[in-house]
Scaffold this motif. Structure first.
Motif, short mmCIF file in Angstrom:
data_model
loop_
_atom_site.label_atom_id
_atom_site.label_comp_id
_atom_site.label_asym_id
_atom_site.label_seq_id
_atom_site.Cartn_x
_atom_site.Cartn_y
_atom_site.Cartn_z
N SER A 68 35.63 -1.23 28.24
CA SER A 68 36.89 -0.47 28.23
C SER A 68 36.64 0.99 27.92
CB SER A 68 37.87 -1.09 27.23
OG SER A 68 38.16 -2.42 27.56
N LEU A 101 44.67 5.57 31.92
CA LEU A 101 44.51 4.25 32.52
C LEU A 101 45.37 3.20 31.83
CD1 LEU A 101 40.67 4.08 33.21
CD2 LEU A 101 42.49 3.98 34.90
N GLN A 149 36.63 -2.43 39.79
CA GLN A 149 36.03 -2.85 38.52
C GLN A 149 34.65 -3.49 38.73
OE1 GLN A 149 36.79 -6.33 35.66
NE2 GLN A 149 38.48 -4.93 35.22
N ARG A 174 41.87 -3.48 32.79
CA ARG A 174 40.84 -2.73 32.08
C ARG A 174 39.80 -3.67 31.45
NH1 ARG A 174 45.52 -0.40 31.47
NH2 ARG A 174 46.05 -1.55 29.56
#
Length: 872
Positions: A350, A399, A86, A409
Motif C-alpha cells: 500500500s 488513491l 495492480q 489498494r
C-alpha cells in the motif's frame, strides 16, 4: 547462443512467414535495437531479468475479421482495465523488495521486462517471442545489442494464454509461472518449464458445492463462456452437483459472438436468468464485459436493477471500463458471494502505491494512462493542449478516494500470486549456489548472472519459504502447493461504496471438518433475506421423505410421510431409515427412542394379583398341611394313606412357589429351571393322586373273597408310583436340558415400542413332550378315578379325585390355545394362572371336604362312621 534444432527451425520459419510484413526484406546481419511498434513494455535493467506478459487493456473489435488481413492490421477499440494495473505493480514491488534483501540475493539485482498484451492472442504470442530476443526482428535465442539473462517469465493469467505461452517457452526451457491449466499426465513432459502460481481449481468447486449445501439451495442457474475454461468448469461441476442432488434451472453458454444481435440476446439471456434466484457465474475477462453490458442495458430499458444472488468464481473481476457508468455496472452484484483466491494484506505494498508519481513515472509507461483513467483527468505535456471537458492531473490525487470496485489498494489474489512467484524464483536462484556465506560476493554475483533458466527447474520444485505476510509458500512438480480460497460478500453501502466483506474460507489443508467455514449471519443479501433457491415450494420436514413425480428433476419433489417403523431426522431426506431393533419411531417419525423392556414384573398390577394369589394359596395349603399334621391320628386323615396326602400337599406347596420363577426379568437360571421345575413338581402331585386312586381301587378289590390283589397293597406300590412317574418326567427334562435347553431371549418385533424379555423353550418338541406326559398322567388318573367313583368308600374320595382331575385337565386343555395366542407378559401370566388354578382345583376338590369334617364336623371323624360307609 541457444542451439536450434531442425524441428524448431521449421517452426520458426513458419512463424516468420505469418508475422513478417509482406514488404519485409531478407534478414540482414546488422542489428538494430528497435522494438516492434505494437509492443508496449516497461523495462528495468538487472543482473538477471524477470519477464512478464500481462494485460492492462481490453479490446472490442471494430469490425468482424474475414481472416484475409494480417492480425496486426485489425482495428480495435481498446479500454483500460484499472484493476489489472495492480499486477504490474505487484511484480515491480516484489522485484524491489527482493533487491533490498541482501541475504537472499547478495550483491545481485533482479530486473524486469513487462509487456502489455491487450488480451489479444496474437500480441501475447508476439510478446512472448520478443522476450526471447533483443533485436528488431523476432528471432528467439538471437542476442544482439543489449544482453541479459531471461530468468523466468510471469504471464498467462488465464489458461488460454498460459497454454499459448507454455508452447513457446517450454521449447527453450524458460521458466514460466502463470495461471495453471489442468495438466494431463502426458502434458507434464510437453510443458516441463511451466509452473502454476494460482491455487488448484478443484477445491474451489468442492467449496462451491458445500456453499450450496450450507444454504440448502438445490435449484440454481449456471452461466459460463463458450471457452475451454467454461466447458471444463461445467464438465467438472455438473457431476458434483448431481451427486449432491442439486439441479440446474438453466445452463447459459455465452458464445464468443454473443452480442452480434444485441436485442435478441438480451431477451433470451434474461428470460433464462429469471428462472432461478441464485446464479453461479463463471467469468473470464471477456465474459465479464458481456455480463456487465447486459446489466447496463437492462437498467436502461427497464429502469430498474436486475437483482439476483450471484455466486462468482475466482475468475471473476469487477473491471469497470468507464468511471461514468461504474455504479450502474456493480449495483446488480450487491449481495453477491465471491469465491476468490486467498491473499494476505502486505502493508508495504500500500505504501508502494501511495508513493507513485504519474508526473515522474521512471520508465513506467503504463502509470500515466492508468492515473488519467481512474481520476478522469489529463496529464499535461509541455506544449500540449488540454482536451475539452477534462481537468489537469496534478499528481497529488488521493488513491484513497478511488472506489474499491474500480481499484483495490490491498493485494488481490492475482497480485499476491505474482508476488509469491517472484520470491519463489529468487529462493530457487539462491538455492542453485547454496547460502554463499563462504563465497566471495563478486564471484557469487558473476555466477548468478550466468545461470540459465532451465537450471532453476529442479530447485523451484522444492522451494518452501514464509513470505513477509507469514504465509507458508511451497512449490511442487506442478506449481503452487496451497489451494486456499476466501469467500467474500460484495456490499453496496449507503455511501455508494462497493466493498467486499470476508465471510468464509475454503482451505483443504485445514483440520478435518474445518475445510469449509462460513459466517452466514454477517451476509448482506440483495433480496433482504436469504433466497429460497429450491424447486419445490417447501422443504420436507423431519419425519417425511422426498418423492419425485415422474418426468421431474430430482430436486422437484413432493413430501410423503415416512412408512411405519421408519424415521427421517433431517430435512429433505431422500429416504426413511428403519430404527434399530431396540428402538422405535416417535409419533412424529422424526426420531428413534429406546423401546421399553416388557416382562411380568412384581410392581405391575397383573404381577400384584398373581403374587397375591400365589401367597394366598401357599398359606392355605400350608394351613391344610398343618391341620393334617395336627389331626394325623384321626380316622379321616389316616384313611386313603396319609403319607400320600402329605406328599400331595408338599408338592402343591412347591408348585405354588414355582410361580415366582415366572415373575420378574428372565435370566439364564430362571429360564433354565422354570418349566422343568413346574413339570417335575406337578408330576409328583399327579402321581400321588394316581397312587391314591389306585389304592382305593385295590382296597375295594381286596375285600372280595379270593382276590389276590391284597398282596399289592402296601408302601412298595405307592412308592413305585410316586417315584416312578416323576422319574420318567425327570428323564425327559434331562434330555431337554442336554439337547436344547431353554434360554433368555429378546423379541423386538412382536410388540410396538417394546422389547419382550422372554424365555425361549429351546426345543419346542421337548416342551410339548413334557406337557403331553403330564397330561397323560392326569388322563390316567382321571380315568381310574372316574371308574372308581361309585365304589363304597369313606367320604367317597374317588369321586373327589375325579372332580379334581376334571378341573386339572380342563385348566391345561384351555391353557394351550391361550398360551399360544398371547405374547409377552400375558403369555407368562397365562401359565402362572394355569399353575395356580390347577393346583387350587386339586386342593379344593381333595382336601376342603376333609378339612370341613375335621374342623366343622368332628362328630363324623370317627371309626364307626368310616366303617359304616365301608359296609354299605
Amino acid at each position: 547462443m541457444i542451439r536450434i534444432t531442425g524441428l524448431t527451425l521449421l517452426l520458426l520459419l513458419l512463424l516468420f512467414w505469418l508475422l513478417a510484413p509482406t514488404s519485409a526484406k531478407r534478414i540482414q546481419p546488422k542489428c538494430v535495437l528497435k522494438k516492434s511498434v505494437s509492443a508496449t513494455y516497461f523495462y528495468r535493467p538487472g543482473d538477471v531479468i524477470i519477464g512478464a506478459n500481462l494485460h492492462l487493456k481490453t479490446f472490442f473489435p471494430v469490425k468482424k475479421s474475414d481472416f484475409q488481413e494480417h492480425p496486426s492490421m485489425l482495428s480495435f477499440y481498446t479500454t483500460l482495465l484499472p484493476k489489472n494495473y495492480q499486477q504490474f505493480m505487484a511484480l515491480a514491488f516484489a522485484v524491489t523488495e527482493v533487491n533490498k534483501d541482501l541475504l537472499l540475493l547478495p550483491n545481485t539485482t533482479l530486473g524486469f521486462h513487462i509487456y502489455e498484451n491487450k488480451e489479444i492472442e496474437f500480441v501475447t504470442f508476439s510478446n512472448s517471442l520478443s522476450l526471447l530476443t533483443t533485436g528488431n526482428r523476432i528471432i528467439p535465442g538471437y542476442k544482439c545489442g543489449r544482453q541479459y539473462t531471461l530468468l523466468s517469465v510471469i504471464g498467462g493469467l488465464d489458461s488460454t494464454s498460459s497454454r499459448l505461452m507454455a508452447s513457446i517457452f517450454s521449447i527453450y526451457k524458460v521458466l514460466q509461472l502463470g495461471v495453471g491449466f489442468e495438466f494431463l499426465q502426458e502434458e507434464r513432459t510437453i510443458y516441463p518449464s511451466f509452473f502454476r502460481i494460482n491455487p488448484k481449481e478443484s477445491p474451489q468447486y468442492v467449496g462451491l458445492v458445500q456453499l450450496l449445501l450450507h444454504f440448502q439451495w438445490n435449484w440454481v442457474g449456471l452461466v459460463a463462456p463458450e471457452t475451454d475454461n467454461g466447458e471444463q468448469f461445467i464438465s467438472t461441476l455438473m457431476p458434483m452437483l448431481k451427486e449432491k442432488e442439486i439441479c440446474l434451472a438453466f445452463t447459459e453458454i455465452l458464445k464468443s459472438n454473443e452480442f452480434a444481435n444485441t436485442m435478441e440476446t438480451f431477451h433470451r439471456m434474461f428470460k433464462s436468468w429469471f428462472k432461478a434466484e441464485v446464479i453461479i457465474l463463471f467469468g473470464d475477462s471477456n465474459n465479464n464485459k458481456k455480463i456487465q453490458m447486459a446489466f447496463t442495458m437492462y437498467e436502461r430499458f427497464k429502469n430498474t436493477t436486475f437483482q439476483k444472488v450471484w455466486i462468482l468464481t475466482s475468475h471473476w473481476k469487477f473491471n469497470v471500463v468507464g468511471p461514468k457508468n461504474s455504479l450502474m455496472v456493480v449495483k446488480p452484484f450487491h449481495g453477491a458471494l465471491h469465491i476468490r483466491e486467498h491473499a494476505r494484506d502486505i502493508s508495504e505494498f500500500s505504501h508502494f502505491f501511495l508513493s507513485l508519481d504519474p508526473l515522474n513515472p521512471q520508465g513506467d509507461v503504463f502509470l500515466p494512462k492508468w492515473w488519467e483513467f481512474i481520476f478522469y483527468c489529463k496529464i499535461q505535456k509541455p506544449g500540449g493542449i488540454l482536451q475539452k471537458g477534462k481537468k489537469t492531473c496534478t499528481g497529488k490525487e488521493k488513491l484513497q478516494t478511488v472506489p474499491h470496485y474500480i481499484f483495490e489498494r490491498s493485494m488481490t489474489g492475482e497480485s499476491y500470486n505474482i508476488y509469491n512467484a517472484i520470491y519463489a524464483v529468487a529462493h530457487a536462484l539462491h538455492a542453485t549456489h547454496g547460502s554463499g556465506v563462504q563465497e566471495d560476493m563478486m564471484r557469487l554475483r558473476k555466477r548468478i548472472s550466468n545461470v540459465q533458466s532451465w537450471q532453476l527447474l529442479p530447485y523451484l520444485r522444492k522451494v518452501q519459504f514464509n513470505n513477509s505476510a507469514g504465509d507458508e509458500i511451497s512449490f511442487s512438480e506442478n506449481g503452487l502447493g496451497s489451494a486456499r480460497y476466501e469467500i467474500l460478500n460484495w456490499v453496496l453501502l449507503p455511501n455508494l461504496s462497493f466493498v467486499p466483506v470476508k465471510i468464509g474460507r475454503i482451505d483443504p489443508g485445514a483440520s478435518p471438518g474445518q475445510e469449509f467455514a462460513i459466517n452466514s449471519d454477517s451476509i448482506i443479501w440483495a433480496t433482504k433475506k436469504m433466497p429460497f433457491a429450491r424447486c419445490g415450494m417447501k422443504k420436507c420436514q423431519a419425519g417425511e421423505r422426498r418423492r419425485v413425480p415422474e418426468g421431474e428433476q430430482v430436486c422437484c419433489y413432493l413430501c410423503d410421510s415416512c412408512p411405519e417403523g421408519t424415521i427421517s431426522n433431517q430435512t429433505d431426506a431422500s429416504h426413511c431409515d428403519p430404527c434399530s431393533e431396540d428402538q422405535y419411531p416417535k409419533k412424529d417419525k422424526n426420531h428413534c427412542i429406546p423401546k421399553k423392556f416388557h416382562y411380568l414384573v412384581y410392581q405391575d398390577i397383573l404381577g400384584y394379583i398373581l403374587i397375591s394369589l400365589t401367597l394366598s394359596l401357599f398359606m392355605i395349603t400350608f394351613a391344610i398341611l398343618a391341620i393334617f399334621l395336627k389331626h394325623r391320628d384321626t380316622p379321616i386323615v389316616k384313611a386313603n394313606n396319609r403319607g400320600l396326602s402329605y406328599i400331595l400337599l408338599v408338592s402343591l406347596l412347591l408348585c405354588f412357589l414355582c410361580s415366582f420363577l415366572f415373575i420378574g426379568q428372565p435370566g439364564k437360571l430362571t429360564c433354565l429351571f422354570r418349566q422343568i421345575t413346574f413339570a417335575i413338581l406337578f408330576s409328583f402331585a399327579v402321581s400321588s393322586i394316581l397312587a391314591k386312586t389306585v389304592m382305593v381301587v385295590l382296597a375295594f378289590m381286596a375285600t372280595k373273597p379270593g382276590n389276590k390283589t391284597r398282596k399289592l397293597l402296601g408302601k412298595s406300590l405307592t412308592n413305585s408310583i410316586v417315584l416312578g412317574c416323576p422319574l420318567v418326567q425327570a428323564l425327559l427334562c434331562a434330555t431337554w436340558l442336554g439337547t436344547s435347553p431353554p434360554f433368555p431371549n429378546m423379541d423386538f418385533h412382536s410388540l410396538v415400542g417394546e422389547v419382550i424379555l422372554e424365555c425361549k423353550e429351546g426345543s419346542a418338541t421337548m416342551f410339548y413332550a413334557v406337557l403331553v406326559y403330564l397330561g397323560f398322567l392326569a388322563l390316567v388318573c382321571f380315568t381310574v378315578a372316574f371308574l372308581a367313583r361309585k365304589l363304597p368308600d369313606s367320604f367317597n374320595e374317588a369321586k373327589f379325585i375325579t372332580f379334581s382331575m376334571l378341573v386339572f385337565c380342563s385348566v391345561w386343555i384351555a391353557f394351550l390355545p391361550t398360551y399360544l395366542s398371547t405374547k409377552g407378559k400375558s403369555m407368562v401370566a397365562v401359565e402362572v394362572f394355569s399353575i395356580l388354578a390347577s393346583g387350587a382345583g386339586l386342593l379344593a376338590c381333595i382336601f376342603f371336604p376333609k378339612c370341613y369334617i375335621i374342623l366343622m364336623r368332628p362328630d363324623l371323624n370317627c371309626k364307626e362312621n368310616i366303617m359304616r360307609h365301608k359296609n354299605l
